[in-house]
Scaffold this motif. Sequence first.
Motif: not given
Length: 332
Positions: A128-145
Amino acid sequence: MQAVKLPVDLSIIYVNYKTPHLIIDSLTSVYQYTSGVNLEVLIVDNDSGDNSRQAITRLFPDVRWFDMGYNAGFSRANNLAIGHARGRNILLLNSDTLVLDNLLARCVCLLDERPEIAAVSAMQINREGQVHHDIFDTFGKIRRYFYIVPQRPGFQKLLHRFIPDNHYDDPNEVDWLSGSFLMTRKSIIDKAGKLDESFFMYGEDVEWSFRLRQHGRMLLLRDAYFVHLEYGSSNEYQQQSITYINRFRPQMQVSQLLWIRKQYGVGAYLLLILHYLLLIPIIFGWKILVNLRNRERVFSNLSNQQEFAKQVGIYLRFFWKTVLNTPYLYKI
């Protein structure tokens, strides 16, 4: 007179597992929108057992086809193609992707003109053209998740302090890039090595990005887009019901735990496993207390908790191999 073969600017690699229709759509978009780039396409088939080869090569006869002979997963299949690629640049591209403009040429030019860049990708959008805003672009974001803690601000703030993010002056610079669209130079791969073949699916792009990043910057172009449909052969490795405590896909989490062990060491891995083991009695006890408060049967409505315990059991199947960092295909 024999035709002169032009140097290959870009080798595009697809891994196929029963998704010929997706690859056909993806390749159609690649050839429709890409210009100014001499490219080749390599497809590695993970023992699909269907008519994938005939369906794809009938429409795209120049595709270079390779059969793994078994379902080898993402890393091993890509590595086979990387070894046969002729291009000076390599693009890992998922079968469930579509390009919308001359993005591939832009990325090739960027890698050619800026030697400090190790790899590049673009923003993902849905159909639909919507951006995937929930981007795990840092290692920290992934690890916290990976840590299941109360969502209250105090707990989240403590988790951020415990596992901080890297910050860059360039808003396009990130820690890692998704393997759904990851372009790098062959010369960088020669230095960093290919993907780690212990990973079956998921996590391999995070670990690989860590090694690629030792040889240059990782760029996620915030003003460039490609469609990622996010379905295909990986569906069989995904869970269908997602809750806050059961938000991990089992195959994904087995791979991510392996990444934690490889990149951050055995202590970081053991801490996560201990976290999950301690959560089991906590979430069961909490639900039982809720049942008592609501005057319901003590052991009713525990399916969510039972599913979490089951998933932890899956992670523990690979415990000793992960602790010892044993070369192995970590496939559930």
